[in-house]
Design a protein around this motif. Structure first.
Motif, PDB file in Angstrom:
ATOM      1  N   ASP A  23       0.854  -1.183   0.000  1.00 26.19           N
ATOM      2  CA  ASP A  23       0.000   0.000   0.000  1.00 26.19           C
ATOM      3  C   ASP A  23       0.893   1.237   0.000  1.00 26.19           C
ATOM      4  N   ILE A  24       0.403   2.340  -0.576  1.00 26.80           N
ATOM      5  CA  ILE A  24       1.180   3.581  -0.661  1.00 26.80           C
ATOM      6  C   ILE A  24       0.623   4.569   0.366  1.00 26.80           C
ATOM      7  N   PRO A  25       1.355   4.834   1.458  1.00 26.33           N
ATOM      8  CA  PRO A  25       0.834   5.734   2.487  1.00 26.33           C
ATOM      9  C   PRO A  25       1.025   7.213   2.165  1.00 26.33           C
ATOM     10  N   THR A  26       1.757   7.518   1.117  1.00 29.62           N
ATOM     11  CA  THR A  26       2.011   8.912   0.737  1.00 29.62           C
ATOM     12  C   THR A  26       1.268   9.247  -0.548  1.00 29.62           C
ATOM     13  N   SER A  27       1.231  10.509  -0.854  1.00 31.10           N
ATOM     14  CA  SER A  27       0.691  10.959  -2.136  1.00 31.10           C
ATOM     15  C   SER A  27       1.847  11.421  -2.998  1.00 31.10           C
ATOM     16  N   SER A  28       1.869  10.976  -4.244  1.00 30.61           N
ATOM     17  CA  SER A  28       2.947  11.371  -5.140  1.00 30.61           C
ATOM     18  C   SER A  28       2.393  11.600  -6.529  1.00 30.61           C
ATOM     19  N   PHE A  29       3.088  12.452  -7.283  1.00 28.19           N
ATOM     20  CA  PHE A  29       2.727  12.735  -8.674  1.00 28.19           C
ATOM     21  C   PHE A  29       1.266  13.190  -8.800  1.00 28.19           C
ATOM     22  N   GLY A  30       0.823  14.003  -7.842  1.00 26.44           N
ATOM     23  CA  GLY A  30      -0.510  14.594  -7.945  1.00 26.44           C
ATOM     24  C   GLY A  30      -1.642  13.772  -7.390  1.00 26.44           C
ATOM     25  N   ALA A  31      -1.369  12.634  -6.742  1.00 23.92           N
ATOM     26  CA  ALA A  31      -2.438  11.821  -6.165  1.00 23.92           C
ATOM     27  C   ALA A  31      -3.077  12.545  -4.983  1.00 23.92           C
ATOM     28  N   VAL A  32      -4.366  12.247  -4.728  1.00 25.03           N
ATOM     29  CA  VAL A  32      -5.048  12.846  -3.588  1.00 25.03           C
ATOM     30  C   VAL A  32      -4.465  12.274  -2.296  1.00 25.03           C
ATOM     31  N   PHE A  33      -4.680  13.006  -1.200  1.00 23.42           N
ATOM     32  CA  PHE A  33      -4.216  12.529   0.105  1.00 23.42           C
ATOM     33  C   PHE A  33      -5.322  12.726   1.124  1.00 23.42           C
ATOM     34  N   PRO A  34      -5.679  11.694   1.903  1.00 23.43           N
ATOM     35  CA  PRO A  34      -5.162  10.318   1.783  1.00 23.43           C
ATOM     36  C   PRO A  34      -5.783   9.603   0.588  1.00 23.43           C
ATOM     37  N   LYS A  74      -1.602   1.792  -8.692  1.00 24.76           N
ATOM     38  CA  LYS A  74      -2.925   2.395  -8.802  1.00 24.76           C
ATOM     39  C   LYS A  74      -2.999   3.597  -7.869  1.00 24.76           C
ATOM     40  N   MET A  75      -3.600   4.696  -8.335  1.00 25.23           N
ATOM     41  CA  MET A  75      -3.770   5.863  -7.483  1.00 25.23           C
ATOM     42  C   MET A  75      -4.932   6.702  -8.005  1.00 25.23           C
ATOM     43  N   THR A  76      -5.437   7.588  -7.152  1.00 25.71           N
ATOM     44  CA  THR A  76      -6.559   8.461  -7.497  1.00 25.71           C
ATOM     45  C   THR A  76      -6.083   9.906  -7.608  1.00 25.71           C
ATOM     46  N   MET A  77      -6.491  10.567  -8.692  1.00 26.69           N
ATOM     47  CA  MET A  77      -6.116  11.964  -8.923  1.00 26.69           C
ATOM     48  C   MET A  77      -7.373  12.815  -9.068  1.00 26.69           C
ATOM     49  N   GLU A  78      -7.202  14.121  -8.882  1.00 27.30           N
ATOM     50  CA  GLU A  78      -8.274  15.082  -9.121  1.00 27.30           C
ATOM     51  C   GLU A  78      -7.899  15.959 -10.301  1.00 27.30           C
ATOM     52  N   ASP A  79      -8.738  15.971 -11.342  1.00 22.68           N
ATOM     53  CA  ASP A  79      -8.468  16.777 -12.524  1.00 22.68           C
ATOM     54  C   ASP A  79      -9.804  17.169 -13.162  1.00 22.68           C
ATOM     55  N   PRO A  80     -10.242  18.420 -12.990  1.00 19.92           N
ATOM     56  CA  PRO A  80     -11.543  18.827 -13.540  1.00 19.92           C
ATOM     57  C   PRO A  80     -11.598  18.796 -15.055  1.00 19.92           C
ATOM     58  N   MET A  81     -10.434  18.830 -15.737  1.00 20.25           N
ATOM     59  CA  MET A  81     -10.440  18.757 -17.194  1.00 20.25           C
ATOM     60  C   MET A  81     -10.725  17.323 -17.654  1.00 20.25           C
ATOM     61  N   MET A  82     -10.194  16.345 -16.934  1.00 20.60           N
ATOM     62  CA  MET A  82     -10.419  14.955 -17.301  1.00 20.60           C
ATOM     63  C   MET A  82     -11.771  14.451 -16.810  1.00 20.60           C
ATOM     64  N   ASN A  83     -12.200  14.928 -15.618  1.00 25.06           N
ATOM     65  CA  ASN A  83     -13.488  14.527 -15.049  1.00 25.06           C
ATOM     66  C   ASN A  83     -14.198  15.776 -14.527  1.00 25.06           C
ATOM     67  N   PRO A  84     -15.112  16.344 -15.295  1.00 23.05           N
ATOM     68  CA  PRO A  84     -15.744  17.603 -14.902  1.00 23.05           C
ATOM     69  C   PRO A  84     -16.779  17.464 -13.801  1.00 23.05           C
ATOM     70  N   ILE A  85     -17.042  16.244 -13.341  1.00 23.71           N
ATOM     71  CA  ILE A  85     -18.041  16.026 -12.313  1.00 23.71           C
ATOM     72  C   ILE A  85     -17.348  15.981 -10.952  1.00 23.71           C
ATOM     73  N   ALA A  86     -17.804  16.835 -10.005  1.00 24.24           N
ATOM     74  CA  ALA A  86     -17.222  16.876  -8.659  1.00 24.24           C
ATOM     75  C   ALA A  86     -17.338  15.491  -8.011  1.00 24.24           C
ATOM     76  N   PRO A  87     -16.298  15.057  -7.270  1.00 25.09           N
ATOM     77  CA  PRO A  87     -15.082  15.783  -6.875  1.00 25.09           C
ATOM     78  C   PRO A  87     -13.938  15.688  -7.884  1.00 25.09           C
ATOM     79  N   PHE A  88     -14.242  15.509  -9.172  1.00 20.82           N
ATOM     80  CA  PHE A  88     -13.252  15.585 -10.260  1.00 20.82           C
ATOM     81  C   PHE A  88     -12.180  14.487 -10.179  1.00 20.82           C
ATOM     82  N   ARG A  89     -12.547  13.328  -9.679  1.00 18.20           N
ATOM     83  CA  ARG A  89     -11.549  12.285  -9.444  1.00 18.20           C
ATOM     84  C   ARG A  89     -11.544  11.242 -10.554  1.00 18.20           C
TER      85      ARG A  89
END
Length: 427
Positions: A23-34, A74-89
């Motif tokens: 498991d990845i306990p940190t956020s890297s390369f723009g991933a959400v935290f936690p 695997k990781m989760t990111m927030e990007d309103p351009m890629m996913n315009p629906i809140a929370p943009f994940r």
């Protein structure tokens, strides 16, 4: 992990497999935290067939090998351009695989009684290098490549006994990579031993680190990072003077001073033109240091060692200390027999000085810390079975390491008290 080996005469066949899920306990390369979805999987295996034979003063070694490495994350990111629906994940997958085979041969022979000469060659074919990045839902591909490359090398070495107690070892190696071309690196060692328990060593060497496929080609379609296919390898030149001396029957000391010069140091920076991270050859660095070590071993089974390393590594252009470079490190360990030949207790101490962050990405330094680890080890509980139990960070000290430019956190807390039990069976 699994490892196996079988021998018949001059032939040996070995193989191994390792898998690690984390498991990845940190956020890297723009991933959400936690990020509860964050994990990675690493797998690798190797097989090798080796031939070793000595005849009439000539030693011949040859091997054929095959390697395979796989990475998946695997990781989760927030990007309103890629996913315009809140929370943009969006859930991102990052995968890579490398497959290679190769061969190496080496011949060693004693010449004119004073020379021990070695010559050899190596070839490796990396026939599959894949990198894949995609969003799961809706499926969107950002990177999907399959490359190949190769490496070949030639090397020579000669060990010359100049006089009684005086040994010269010189060697040279040329490596050629399909990604950046060739590099030639010499090394030399002059060793003077005025008596059996004393030696003075003068060492010189050059080496390099080739850019990884991640540094060369990884990109996520312009979200956070772009490729840098023109990277040059890092190069290092090392000069060292070491004095080794026995102190009585049980103790041995080492005092060494060294200087390292690194050129074309590879690091991640942000390109102001587009705001994307990119790997670059950043320039030069110089490190100087002194290391002192005292080790002891007694017939009763007690062993101990303590080493202290003082070093200063500076940026070649600014003269400032490099980030994440502690001014000192101290290591100490000891082993005591609880039941002679069967049960042993070991203690290890690690002391690390403070480290400065990589500015301007982060501004909080990491303080120095000390941890103790305790191990109990039992040999041959039954035939072919060893067991050990280790407690890490025995005193449950709070300590942190620096986050990299890719991390959201400036300081990453390390594990508190933890333990591991290990059983090894050989047959």
């Amino acid at each position: 992990r699994f490892f196996g080996s079988a021998s018949l005469g001059a032939f040996t066949l070995t193989g191994g497999y390792v898998r690690r899920d984390k498991d990845i306990p940190t956020s890297s390369f723009g991933a959400v935290f936690p990020d509860p979805t964050g994990w990675y999987l690493g797998e690798s295996y190797f097989t090798e067939a080796r031939y070793e034979k000595e005849h009439d003063g000539t030693s011949v070694q040859a091997r054929l090998f095959r390697d395979w490495h796989k990475f998946d994350s695997k990781m989760t990111m927030e990007d309103p351009m890629m996913n315009p629906i809140a929370p943009f994940r969006l859930v991102m997958r990052d995968q890579a695989e490398a497959r290679s085979w190769g061969a190496e041969t080496k011949v060693t022979r004693t010449l004119l009684e004073r020379h021990t000469a070695t010559a050899g060659a190596e070839y490796r074919r990396i026939y599959r290098i894949t990198q894949t990045i995609f969003a799961e839902d809706p499926f969107t591909s950002f990177l999907d490549t399959n490359r190949n490359s190769y490496i070949w090398a030639l090397f020579l070495q000669d060990e010359v006994r100049l006089a009684e107690g005086l040994l010269l070892n010189v060697g040279i190696r040329h490596d050629h990579y399909g990604t950046f071309g060739g590099t030639t690196n010499p090394r030399a060692a002059l060793i003077w031993s005025p008596r059996e328990t004393t030696a003075l060593k003068l060492l010189y060497g050059q080496a390099f680190r080739a850019s990884t496929p991640f540094e060369l080609y990884w990109n996520d379609g312009g979200l956070t990072q772009k490729a840098s296919p023109d990277l040059k390898p890092e190069r290092i030149r090392t000069i060292e003077v070491a004095w080794e001396r026995g102190l009585g029957k049980n103790l041995r000391s080492v005092v060494a001073a060294y200087e390292n010069r690194i050129k074309d140091l590879i690091g991640v920076v942000t390109d102001p033109a587009d705001g994307l991270d990119v790997s670059r050859n950043l320039g030069e660095a110089r490190g100087r240091g002194v290391e002192v070590e005292l080790a002891g071993k007694w017939d009763s089974g007690f062993e101990g060692r303590v080493s202290v390393n003082f070093q200063r590594t500076k940026d070649g252009a600014t003269g400032k200390r490099l980030p994440n470079s502690p001014p000192y490190t101290i290591q100490a360990n000891g082993i005591a027999p609880l039941y002679p030949g069967k049960i042993f207790a070991g203690i290890e101490g690690q002391f690390i000085g403070h480290r400065e962050p990589a500015r301007p990405a982060h501004s909080t330094p990491a303080g120095g810390y000390a941890v103790l680890n305790l191990t109990l080890h039992a040999r041959e509980l039954v035939k072919g079975v060893d067991a050990s139990a280790t407690v890490y960070n025995l005193l449950d000290r709070s300590c942190s390491d620096l986050g990299g430019p890719e991390h959201l956190q400036e300081l990453i807390p390390q594990d508190g008290r933890s333990f591991r039990v290990k059983v090894t069976a050989s047959f």
